[in-house]
Design a protein around this motif. Structure first.
Motif, PDB file in Angstrom:
ATOM      1  N   ARG A 170      72.702  19.054  79.923  1.00  0.00           N
ATOM      2  CA  ARG A 170      74.023  18.425  80.073  1.00  0.00           C
ATOM      3  C   ARG A 170      74.709  18.933  81.342  1.00  0.00           C
ATOM      4  N   ASN A 193      81.307  14.089  80.967  1.00  0.00           N
ATOM      5  CA  ASN A 193      81.689  13.947  79.564  1.00  0.00           C
ATOM      6  C   ASN A 193      81.173  12.608  79.048  1.00  0.00           C
ATOM      7  N   HIS A 221      73.060  11.772  71.395  1.00  0.00           N
ATOM      8  CA  HIS A 221      73.770  12.973  70.948  1.00  0.00           C
ATOM      9  C   HIS A 221      74.148  13.816  72.158  1.00  0.00           C
ATOM     10  N   VAL A 222      75.274  14.476  72.039  1.00  0.00           N
ATOM     11  CA  VAL A 222      75.775  15.358  73.090  1.00  0.00           C
ATOM     12  C   VAL A 222      76.052  16.709  72.450  1.00  0.00           C
ATOM     13  N   ASP A 223      75.372  17.730  72.942  1.00  0.00           N
ATOM     14  CA  ASP A 223      75.591  19.089  72.468  1.00  0.00           C
ATOM     15  C   ASP A 223      76.173  19.911  73.609  1.00  0.00           C
ATOM     16  N   ASP A 224      76.417  21.191  73.365  1.00  0.00           N
ATOM     17  CA  ASP A 224      77.003  22.038  74.402  1.00  0.00           C
ATOM     18  C   ASP A 224      76.173  22.067  75.676  1.00  0.00           C
ATOM     19  N   ASP A 225      74.847  22.117  75.531  1.00  0.00           N
ATOM     20  CA  ASP A 225      74.009  22.277  76.720  1.00  0.00           C
ATOM     21  C   ASP A 225      72.977  21.169  76.928  1.00  0.00           C
ATOM     22  N   VAL A 244      71.828  16.752  76.296  1.00  0.00           N
ATOM     23  CA  VAL A 244      72.197  15.377  75.965  1.00  0.00           C
ATOM     24  C   VAL A 244      70.909  14.635  75.627  1.00  0.00           C
TER      25      VAL A 244
END
Length: 123
Positions: free
Chosen positions: A40, A45, A71-75, A77
């Motif tokens: 990511r 964003n 899905h989008v996570d902290d680190d 995509v």
């Protein structure tokens, strides 16, 4: 935990992602017939279901996927492949076969994908 139906292979390469009129270089972590997992980018964003075009250049060949952000996570995509042209499919198949522990599995997954008509021959 949900078991994946498609083989993902680690494939650490730089790729280009285009979305909303902007393009940026990203790090690809893995790839499959169903999509890609990317590092990511900090300044981005992305929203769920946002359309992105993923382009991975390998010498004179490219894999171009029209994707939706899954899905989008902290680190990372995850991007699900919505369409894939025939030329890109051929290159992707070769990449998966060369990097998979079970190349025969790639053939079975490809057959399942084609039966489901998930790729676009004209793209």
């Amino acid at each position: 935990m949900k078991q994946r139906r498609y083989t993902r292979v680690p494939f650490l390469r730089r790729a280009l992602v285009e979305s909303q009129g902007q393009s940026m270089e990203v790090q690809c972590l893995d790839i499959s017939l169903r999509g890609v997992l990317l590092v990511r980018p900090e300044e981005v964003n992305w929203a769920l279901e946002q359309h992105v075009r993923f382009t991975l250049t390998l010498g004179d060949e490219q894999i171009v996927m029209e994707c939706s952000v899954a899905h989008v996570d902290d680190d990372v995509v995850g991007c699900a492949c919505d369409s894939l042209g025939l030329e890109s499919l051929i290159v992707l198949r070769r990449v998966l076969e060369l990097n998979s522990a079970d190349p025969a599995m790639v053939q079975r997954e490809l057959a399942e994908l084609i039966r489901g008509d998930k790729f676009n021959q004209s793209a």
